[in-house]
Scaffold this active site. Structure first.
Site, PDB file in Angstrom:
ATOM      1  N   CYS A 121       0.853  -1.187   0.000  1.00  0.00           N
ATOM      2  CA  CYS A 121       0.000   0.000   0.000  1.00  0.00           C
ATOM      3  C   CYS A 121       0.886   1.233   0.000  1.00  0.00           C
ATOM      4  O   CYS A 121       2.082   1.143   0.273  1.00  0.00           O
ATOM      5  CB  CYS A 121      -0.902   0.003   1.230  1.00  0.00           C
ATOM      6  SG  CYS A 121      -2.250   1.202   1.089  1.00  0.00           S
ATOM      7  N   CYS A 123       0.022   4.131   1.794  1.00  0.00           N
ATOM      8  CA  CYS A 123      -0.304   5.085   2.864  1.00  0.00           C
ATOM      9  C   CYS A 123       0.819   5.319   3.865  1.00  0.00           C
ATOM     10  O   CYS A 123       0.939   6.403   4.425  1.00  0.00           O
ATOM     11  CB  CYS A 123      -1.600   4.691   3.571  1.00  0.00           C
ATOM     12  SG  CYS A 123      -1.521   3.126   4.440  1.00  0.00           S
ATOM     13  N   CYS A 131      -3.787   6.096   0.341  1.00  0.00           N
ATOM     14  CA  CYS A 131      -3.303   4.818  -0.175  1.00  0.00           C
ATOM     15  C   CYS A 131      -2.944   4.848  -1.664  1.00  0.00           C
ATOM     16  O   CYS A 131      -2.986   3.813  -2.338  1.00  0.00           O
ATOM     17  CB  CYS A 131      -4.343   3.732   0.110  1.00  0.00           C
ATOM     18  SG  CYS A 131      -4.693   3.571   1.870  1.00  0.00           S
ATOM     19  N   LYS A 208     -12.166  -5.063   1.904  1.00  0.00           N
ATOM     20  CA  LYS A 208     -11.622  -4.275   3.011  1.00  0.00           C
ATOM     21  C   LYS A 208     -12.543  -3.079   3.220  1.00  0.00           C
ATOM     22  O   LYS A 208     -12.798  -2.309   2.296  1.00  0.00           O
ATOM     23  CB  LYS A 208     -10.211  -3.808   2.681  1.00  0.00           C
ATOM     24  CG  LYS A 208      -9.627  -2.877   3.736  1.00  0.00           C
ATOM     25  CD  LYS A 208      -8.173  -2.560   3.462  1.00  0.00           C
ATOM     26  CE  LYS A 208      -7.635  -1.560   4.467  1.00  0.00           C
ATOM     27  NZ  LYS A 208      -6.201  -1.302   4.264  1.00  0.00           N
ATOM     28  N   ARG A 218      -3.008   3.178  12.665  1.00  0.00           N
ATOM     29  CA  ARG A 218      -2.505   4.387  11.992  1.00  0.00           C
ATOM     30  C   ARG A 218      -1.435   5.057  12.834  1.00  0.00           C
ATOM     31  O   ARG A 218      -0.556   5.738  12.315  1.00  0.00           O
ATOM     32  CB  ARG A 218      -3.677   5.294  11.663  1.00  0.00           C
ATOM     33  CG  ARG A 218      -4.485   4.624  10.544  1.00  0.00           C
ATOM     34  CD  ARG A 218      -5.742   5.323  10.159  1.00  0.00           C
ATOM     35  NE  ARG A 218      -6.441   4.473   9.185  1.00  0.00           N
ATOM     36  CZ  ARG A 218      -7.653   4.698   8.731  1.00  0.00           C
ATOM     37  NH1 ARG A 218      -8.313   5.756   9.153  1.00  0.00           N
ATOM     38  NH2 ARG A 218      -8.201   3.869   7.858  1.00  0.00           N
ATOM     39  N   ARG A 230     -10.879   7.306   4.171  1.00  0.00           N
ATOM     40  CA  ARG A 230     -10.607   6.385   3.077  1.00  0.00           C
ATOM     41  C   ARG A 230     -11.877   5.881   2.389  1.00  0.00           C
ATOM     42  O   ARG A 230     -11.842   4.899   1.657  1.00  0.00           O
ATOM     43  CB  ARG A 230      -9.807   5.197   3.595  1.00  0.00           C
ATOM     44  CG  ARG A 230      -8.520   5.570   4.335  1.00  0.00           C
ATOM     45  CD  ARG A 230      -7.499   4.457   4.211  1.00  0.00           C
ATOM     46  NE  ARG A 230      -6.406   4.529   5.168  1.00  0.00           N
ATOM     47  CZ  ARG A 230      -5.422   5.425   5.140  1.00  0.00           C
ATOM     48  NH1 ARG A 230      -5.407   6.368   4.216  1.00  0.00           N
ATOM     49  NH2 ARG A 230      -4.458   5.376   6.041  1.00  0.00           N
ATOM     50  N   GLU A 246     -16.662  -7.380  -5.089  1.00  0.00           N
ATOM     51  CA  GLU A 246     -15.230  -7.072  -4.971  1.00  0.00           C
ATOM     52  C   GLU A 246     -14.397  -8.363  -4.973  1.00  0.00           C
ATOM     53  O   GLU A 246     -13.352  -8.430  -5.604  1.00  0.00           O
ATOM     54  CB  GLU A 246     -14.955  -6.299  -3.672  1.00  0.00           C
ATOM     55  CG  GLU A 246     -15.284  -4.820  -3.733  1.00  0.00           C
ATOM     56  CD  GLU A 246     -14.210  -4.025  -4.497  1.00  0.00           C
ATOM     57  OE1 GLU A 246     -13.274  -4.632  -5.026  1.00  0.00           O
ATOM     58  OE2 GLU A 246     -14.339  -2.783  -4.557  1.00  0.00           O
ATOM     59  N   LYS A 261     -11.508  -7.976   5.858  1.00  0.00           N
ATOM     60  CA  LYS A 261     -10.932  -7.142   6.904  1.00  0.00           C
ATOM     61  C   LYS A 261     -11.866  -5.996   7.226  1.00  0.00           C
ATOM     62  O   LYS A 261     -12.359  -5.367   6.294  1.00  0.00           O
ATOM     63  CB  LYS A 261      -9.593  -6.594   6.397  1.00  0.00           C
ATOM     64  CG  LYS A 261      -8.899  -5.678   7.343  1.00  0.00           C
ATOM     65  CD  LYS A 261      -7.685  -5.115   6.673  1.00  0.00           C
ATOM     66  CE  LYS A 261      -7.099  -4.051   7.583  1.00  0.00           C
ATOM     67  NZ  LYS A 261      -5.995  -3.382   6.983  1.00  0.00           N
ATOM     68  N   SER A 287      -6.203  -3.855  14.366  1.00  0.00           N
ATOM     69  CA  SER A 287      -5.652  -3.207  15.560  1.00  0.00           C
ATOM     70  C   SER A 287      -6.711  -2.864  16.601  1.00  0.00           C
ATOM     71  O   SER A 287      -6.509  -3.091  17.794  1.00  0.00           O
ATOM     72  CB  SER A 287      -4.881  -1.950  15.150  1.00  0.00           C
ATOM     73  OG  SER A 287      -5.700  -1.090  14.395  1.00  0.00           O
ATOM     74  N   TYR A 326      -2.675  -9.700  15.945  1.00  0.00           N
ATOM     75  CA  TYR A 326      -1.636  -9.169  16.825  1.00  0.00           C
ATOM     76  C   TYR A 326      -1.439 -10.073  18.035  1.00  0.00           C
ATOM     77  O   TYR A 326      -0.540  -9.843  18.837  1.00  0.00           O
ATOM     78  CB  TYR A 326      -1.992  -7.732  17.232  1.00  0.00           C
ATOM     79  CG  TYR A 326      -2.061  -6.832  16.004  1.00  0.00           C
ATOM     80  CD1 TYR A 326      -0.901  -6.393  15.389  1.00  0.00           C
ATOM     81  CD2 TYR A 326      -3.286  -6.500  15.426  1.00  0.00           C
ATOM     82  CE1 TYR A 326      -0.952  -5.630  14.232  1.00  0.00           C
ATOM     83  CE2 TYR A 326      -3.351  -5.727  14.274  1.00  0.00           C
ATOM     84  CZ  TYR A 326      -2.177  -5.297  13.677  1.00  0.00           C
ATOM     85  OH  TYR A 326      -2.229  -4.550  12.533  1.00  0.00           O
TER      86      TYR A 326
HETATM   87  C1  PBG Z   1      -3.139  -0.019   4.728  1.00  0.00           C
HETATM   88  C2  PBG Z   1      -3.500  -0.869   5.884  1.00  0.00           C
HETATM   89  C3  PBG Z   1      -4.222  -0.502   7.013  1.00  0.00           C
HETATM   90  C4  PBG Z   1      -4.313  -1.628   7.805  1.00  0.00           C
HETATM   91  C5  PBG Z   1      -3.622  -2.637   7.164  1.00  0.00           C
HETATM   92  N1  PBG Z   1      -3.152  -2.153   5.966  1.00  0.00           N
HETATM   93  C6  PBG Z   1      -4.725   0.830   7.412  1.00  0.00           C
HETATM   94  C7  PBG Z   1      -5.845   1.435   6.708  1.00  0.00           C
HETATM   95  O1  PBG Z   1      -6.398   0.917   5.758  1.00  0.00           O
HETATM   96  O2  PBG Z   1      -6.189   2.552   7.104  1.00  0.00           O
HETATM   97  C8  PBG Z   1      -5.031  -1.703   9.127  1.00  0.00           C
HETATM   98  C9  PBG Z   1      -4.589  -2.801  10.010  1.00  0.00           C
HETATM   99  C10 PBG Z   1      -5.076  -2.720  11.401  1.00  0.00           C
HETATM  100  O3  PBG Z   1      -5.869  -1.864  11.807  1.00  0.00           O
HETATM  101  O4  PBG Z   1      -4.619  -3.574  12.170  1.00  0.00           O
HETATM  102  N2  PBG Z   1      -1.772  -0.098   4.436  1.00  0.00           N
END
Ligand code: PBG
Length: 337
Positions: A121, A123, A131, A208, A218, A230, A246, A261, A287, A326
């Site tokens: 990505c 970002c 992104c 996603k 983030r 986003r 998708e 996700k 996260s 995690y």
């Molecule tokens: C983008 C990406 C994100 C996450 C994984 N890949 C952030 C987003 O889309 O804003 C989030 C992962 C998480 O929250 O654990 N590179």
């Protein structure tokens, strides 16, 4: 002879052994994928305040971590890079000397059997935190027909293709495009194949969602969007039919592994993808899912281990073959007993 009092489901719940015999699902260590945040420097372990138990690691420390994860039986890591510099195009993403190529190479050298997945990505690398390439008059891709601030789809594909080749050449076994850019899987497949990287697999963040559960990440990846959010590229959390569309597109474009996700709030999507598609399916326990439990456990309100294992069981039960979590390290310990 049907129904109560003849039938008593509690008979098979009477002892731990009986419960073990009738248990339908259990998360396995083989399913776990551990995310790692890598940054430049050496000897660096920089704790991530919003994700207790996790830290940004320099390459040498990431190698140690990878070795210990592999010893626990965890089959794969997912790499996120924190670059030295950010700019409009996110140049470090396609720099062979960039942080992820360095980490991928070092980890593969130290632990060749461990599968290295690169989150693909822009970002983390762009100065605006989006992104992909953002439409502004300052860049060569400027498109005056589109609004300023809009994420330019096709120019972004060019960068993703280039970066995927760089990461794969450095040693990444799997490229995991996570930007929800239209055509990203096809473009990356073409770029990899043109470079002779036919064996590099693509794990697509196929469905996603534009989720608020990404909050702590983030902070971890230093990638919050500098303006807006986003939702012009990630999916609306309300849409299940669109998620199937998708996923279908990513299958057609050549994805090897699909992903949904976040995980826990999207178990219906995981189940439906599992039932409709034959490809291996990953789920990303993000996260926010982790940090909420950590915070509540710190307050003594819930039991972290039990809640984590229950969540992982639920995600596996919904149909995920692989789980990015995690808790990978902790879960591997807990599952070993
Ligand atoms: C983008 C990406 C994100 C996450 C994984 N890949 C952030 C987003 O889309 O804003 C989030 C992962 C998480 O929250 O654990 N590179």
């Amino acid at each position: 002879m049907s129904g109560f009092p003849t039938v008593r489901p509690r008979r098979l719940r009477r002892t731990a052994t009986l419960r073990r015999m009738v248990r339908e699902t259990a998360p396995r260590i083989d399913q776990l994928i551990a995310p790692l945040f890598v940054r430049h420097g050496s000897g660096v372990v920089r704790p991530i305040a919003s994700m207790p138990g996790h830290a940004q690691l320099s390459v040498d420390m990431a190698v140690r971590e990878a070795e210990s994860l592999a010893e626990l039986g965890i089959p794969a890591v997912l790499l996120f890079g924190i670059p030295a510099h950010k700019d409009a195009l996110g140049s470090e993403n396609f720099d062979p000397d960039g942080i992820v190529p360095r980490a991928a190479a070092a980890i593969k050298r130290a632990v060749p059997e461990l599968i290295v997945i690169s989150d693909m990505c822009c970002c983390e690398y762009t100065d605006h935190g989006h992104c992909g390439i953002i439409n502004t008059p300052q860049i060569k891709y400027y498109d005056e027909r589109l609004a300023e601030g809009y994420l330019l789809n096709d120019p972004t594909l060019e960068i993703l293709g280039q970066a995927a080749v760089v990461h794969a050449q450095a040693g990444a076994d799997i490229i995991a495009p996570s930007g929800m850019i239209d055509g990203m899987v096809a473009r990356i497949r073409t770029a990899l194949d043109l470079a002779g990287l036919h064996q590099t697999a693509i794990m697509s963040y196929a469905a996603k969602f534009a989720s608020s559960f990404y909050g702590p990440f983030r902070d971890a990846a230093e990638s919050p969007p500098g303006f807006g959010d986003r939702s012009e590229y990630q999916m609306d959390p309300a849409n299940r039919r669109e998620a199937m569309r998708e996923v279908t597109l990513d299958v057609e474009e050549g994805a090897d592994i699909l992903m949904v996700k976040p995980a826990l709030a999207y178990l219906d999507i995981i189940r439906q993808v599992r039932d409709r598609f034959e490809l291996p399916l990953a789920a990303y326990q993000v996260s926010g899912e982790y940090s909420m439990v950590k915070a509540a456990a710190e307050k003594g309100w819930i039991d972290e281990r039990r809640v984590a294992l229950e969540s992982l069981t639920a995600i596996a039960r919904a149909g995920a073959d692989m789980i990015i979590t995690y808790w990978a390290r902790d879960a591997a310990r807990w599952l070993r007993g």
